[in-house]
Design an enzyme around this catalytic site. Sequence first.
Site, PDB file in Angstrom:
ATOM      1  N   CYS A 122     -58.337   6.401 -14.264  1.00  0.00           N
ATOM      2  CA  CYS A 122     -57.559   6.045 -13.086  1.00  0.00           C
ATOM      3  C   CYS A 122     -58.300   6.614 -11.879  1.00  0.00           C
ATOM      4  CB  CYS A 122     -56.142   6.597 -13.196  1.00  0.00           C
ATOM      5  SG  CYS A 122     -54.957   5.756 -12.119  1.00  0.00           S
ATOM      6  N   CYS A 157     -55.308   1.692 -13.689  1.00  0.00           N
ATOM      7  CA  CYS A 157     -54.875   1.379 -12.326  1.00  0.00           C
ATOM      8  C   CYS A 157     -55.889   0.424 -11.710  1.00  0.00           C
ATOM      9  CB  CYS A 157     -54.711   2.634 -11.476  1.00  0.00           C
ATOM     10  SG  CYS A 157     -56.170   3.650 -11.300  1.00  0.00           S
ATOM     11  N   CYS A 163     -68.057   1.752 -12.750  1.00  0.00           N
ATOM     12  CA  CYS A 163     -67.948   2.895 -13.653  1.00  0.00           C
ATOM     13  C   CYS A 163     -69.333   3.420 -14.022  1.00  0.00           C
ATOM     14  CB  CYS A 163     -67.203   2.508 -14.919  1.00  0.00           C
ATOM     15  SG  CYS A 163     -65.478   2.046 -14.657  1.00  0.00           S
TER      16      CYS A 163
END
Length: 280
Positions: free
Chosen positions: A122, A198, A206
Amino acid sequence: MATEAFRALGNRHRLTIFRTLLQAAPDGLTAGQLCERMGMAPSGLSFHLGQLANAGLLSGVQSGRHVHYVVEPSSVRDLLGFLADDCCGGRPELCGAPLMRKSDLERSETMADQTYNVLFLCTGNSARSIIAEAILAREGQGRFRSFSAGSQPKGEVHPYAMELLKNLNHDVSQFRSKDWDEFAAPGAPEMNFVFTVCDNAANEVCPVWPGQPMTAHWGIPDPAAVEGSEAVKRQAFADTYRMMNNRISIFVNLPLASLDRLRLQQRLDEIGGRASRGAA
């Protein structure tokens, strides 16, 4: 290995020979059978077979008085894996025709007894991802190890999340808000699954996760953003727990060892879609 293989297959005659031997696997064909099928002189065939053998794509197996030429399965898997590993950010099933990695072919042999590492991501790592980590730690029953992290960690777990987990008899002693870079660093646990919970985390870039884990987006509303009375805010965290618990319950009951990578990815995405509809 890939460079030599592509160089060898760059010749149309060798590519045709290779495809012919693939079709004849696992028994292979003799040089005479190949000459007949290819309409090629023995001298030319011998040269091309040598080039393919030097690239590690085939080998000769003695069978009585004849030599059968057969493709090397491990080399084919390695070549496909080389093409697939970075396809669509590590999700080759999105590249059109599904590409099969060597790891996919071997996965079913190891997944039955495997303990899976699961990372929930998140933005702040203070509520939703912490709740998910707690639920999986309990529901995983030793088959899963759960972790959580954030792209911009707040540095502390939301007090309503901690209170809720304590009231539900979760051990909260290990929970902390931490940066996702911890899990992309050398020596970090290798993840099998990475789930974003989220929308912000799903839309951010990432880190490169070692081991090419499977990924999915399981976004739900941020309970910390809910305004109103104390009762309304606490209910938002309870709703988050309920929705997360529902999807994790489905996840831990998936037949992981019997699903190929494409089918498993579809199931993971379906869980996120189902959760989103339930949250609406």
